[in-house]
Design a protein around this motif. Sequence first.
Motif, PDB file in Angstrom:
ATOM      1  N   VAL A 111      37.437  53.020  35.835  1.00  0.00           N
ATOM      2  CA  VAL A 111      37.261  52.002  36.947  1.00  0.00           C
ATOM      3  C   VAL A 111      35.792  51.272  36.876  1.00  0.00           C
ATOM      4  O   VAL A 111      35.614  50.610  37.662  1.00  0.00           O
ATOM      5  CB  VAL A 111      37.353  52.889  38.275  1.00  0.00           C
ATOM      6  N   ALA A 112      34.796  51.486  35.787  1.00  0.00           N
ATOM      7  CA  ALA A 112      33.519  51.234  35.958  1.00  0.00           C
ATOM      8  C   ALA A 112      33.694  49.484  35.735  1.00  0.00           C
ATOM      9  O   ALA A 112      32.989  48.700  36.473  1.00  0.00           O
ATOM     10  CB  ALA A 112      32.603  51.718  34.910  1.00  0.00           C
ATOM     11  N   VAL A 113      34.473  49.180  34.753  1.00  0.00           N
ATOM     12  CA  VAL A 113      34.349  47.567  34.378  1.00  0.00           C
ATOM     13  C   VAL A 113      35.070  46.802  35.566  1.00  0.00           C
ATOM     14  O   VAL A 113      34.674  46.093  36.026  1.00  0.00           O
ATOM     15  CB  VAL A 113      35.050  47.565  33.135  1.00  0.00           C
ATOM     16  N   GLN A 114      36.174  47.741  36.157  1.00  0.00           N
ATOM     17  CA  GLN A 114      37.039  47.162  37.118  1.00  0.00           C
ATOM     18  C   GLN A 114      36.094  47.008  38.413  1.00  0.00           C
ATOM     19  O   GLN A 114      36.121  45.653  39.020  1.00  0.00           O
ATOM     20  CB  GLN A 114      38.208  47.824  37.536  1.00  0.00           C
ATOM     21  N   VAL A 115      35.267  47.802  38.825  1.00  0.00           N
ATOM     22  CA  VAL A 115      34.435  47.658  39.918  1.00  0.00           C
ATOM     23  C   VAL A 115      33.279  46.383  39.674  1.00  0.00           C
ATOM     24  O   VAL A 115      33.025  45.757  40.562  1.00  0.00           O
ATOM     25  CB  VAL A 115      33.585  49.074  40.222  1.00  0.00           C
ATOM     26  N   GLY A 116      32.798  46.604  38.501  1.00  0.00           N
ATOM     27  CA  GLY A 116      31.802  45.380  38.222  1.00  0.00           C
ATOM     28  C   GLY A 116      32.583  44.004  38.053  1.00  0.00           C
ATOM     29  O   GLY A 116      31.808  43.165  38.437  1.00  0.00           O
ATOM     30  N   CYS A 117      33.874  43.960  37.636  1.00  0.00           N
ATOM     31  CA  CYS A 117      34.348  42.704  37.572  1.00  0.00           C
ATOM     32  C   CYS A 117      34.776  42.123  39.208  1.00  0.00           C
ATOM     33  O   CYS A 117      34.396  41.008  39.411  1.00  0.00           O
ATOM     34  CB  CYS A 117      35.829  42.902  37.099  1.00  0.00           C
ATOM     35  N   LEU A 118      34.926  43.003  40.264  1.00  0.00           N
ATOM     36  CA  LEU A 118      34.897  42.768  41.560  1.00  0.00           C
ATOM     37  C   LEU A 118      33.565  42.215  42.074  1.00  0.00           C
ATOM     38  O   LEU A 118      33.528  41.028  42.632  1.00  0.00           O
ATOM     39  CB  LEU A 118      35.551  43.727  42.142  1.00  0.00           C
ATOM     40  N   LEU A 119      32.483  42.805  41.654  1.00  0.00           N
ATOM     41  CA  LEU A 119      31.221  42.277  42.021  1.00  0.00           C
ATOM     42  C   LEU A 119      30.929  41.125  41.281  1.00  0.00           C
ATOM     43  O   LEU A 119      30.242  40.307  42.249  1.00  0.00           O
ATOM     44  CB  LEU A 119      30.265  43.435  41.902  1.00  0.00           C
ATOM     45  N   GLY A 120      31.356  40.997  40.089  1.00  0.00           N
ATOM     46  CA  GLY A 120      30.811  39.735  39.319  1.00  0.00           C
ATOM     47  C   GLY A 120      31.553  38.630  39.987  1.00  0.00           C
ATOM     48  O   GLY A 120      30.987  37.541  40.009  1.00  0.00           O
ATOM     49  N   GLN A 121      32.813  38.780  40.333  1.00  0.00           N
ATOM     50  CA  GLN A 121      33.405  37.503  40.806  1.00  0.00           C
ATOM     51  C   GLN A 121      33.028  37.073  42.215  1.00  0.00           C
ATOM     52  O   GLN A 121      32.811  35.738  42.183  1.00  0.00           O
ATOM     53  CB  GLN A 121      34.780  37.792  40.770  1.00  0.00           C
ATOM     54  N   LEU A 122      32.560  38.170  42.838  1.00  0.00           N
ATOM     55  CA  LEU A 122      32.038  37.650  44.205  1.00  0.00           C
ATOM     56  C   LEU A 122      30.506  36.908  44.109  1.00  0.00           C
ATOM     57  O   LEU A 122      30.292  36.007  44.520  1.00  0.00           O
ATOM     58  CB  LEU A 122      31.787  38.739  44.929  1.00  0.00           C
ATOM     59  N   VAL A 123      29.495  37.640  43.375  1.00  0.00           N
ATOM     60  CA  VAL A 123      28.128  37.161  43.179  1.00  0.00           C
ATOM     61  C   VAL A 123      28.146  35.986  42.111  1.00  0.00           C
ATOM     62  O   VAL A 123      27.639  34.846  42.487  1.00  0.00           O
ATOM     63  CB  VAL A 123      27.425  38.473  42.685  1.00  0.00           C
ATOM     64  N   LEU A 124      28.384  36.160  41.061  1.00  0.00           N
ATOM     65  CA  LEU A 124      28.252  35.231  39.930  1.00  0.00           C
ATOM     66  C   LEU A 124      28.957  34.137  40.488  1.00  0.00           C
ATOM     67  O   LEU A 124      28.766  32.761  40.025  1.00  0.00           O
ATOM     68  CB  LEU A 124      28.720  35.617  38.695  1.00  0.00           C
TER      69      LEU A 124
END
Length: 201
Positions: A111-124
């Motif tokens: 789940v690490a990459v999926q959690v990071g993808c969610l944060l990356g889409q919102l922030v970046l």
Amino acid sequence: MKVPRLAFGKKKACAGVSECPSAANIKPSIQEIDLDLLQRQQELDGINDETRSNWEMIRSFLVCGAAFFADAYLMFSSNIIIMIMGYVYYNDAEGAARNVVPNKWSTLVKVAVQVGCLLGQLVLGRLGDKFGRTGVFAMGAILVIISTVGASFSSSTVRGFNVFIFLFIWLVFVGIGVGGDYPLAATITSEYANVKSRGKM
């Protein structure tokens, strides 16, 4: 004896008013030449702009296509990582637990990459709209590269966190870069594409 004067540079006198070129008769010819030169310059500029735009489209397609490939691979590589780590760290286990990572660590890594993808889409994604998509896309790509190298050097410490905790942290940062690059790559490709081939891109 008189020396005859040379007539170099002398203008021939006009026989009549109709034979003498006036400013009104010369001006249209100069304007026609200027318009012709301007038209040729515009045609050359159009060729240069088209060539430049085609090269930018090809370059953005190659760069963004490579980013798409890398992002897709990183998003779905967790299963392969877990299988490899099972053979490395649980080779000495007995019975059914041999070469198998426990569920709690397996789920944490997956789940690490999926959690990071969610944060990356919102922030970046927000930063891309504010500061420019190309710069934020490059920043996300650099974050993916650094985090991937860091994840490859993950290991257990003598006291404290084990290898799965460090791997989880690095993969979250990988996911942030992937989440930012994935939508920005598609947007940049469509922006640099020509009007005729924008749908294909």
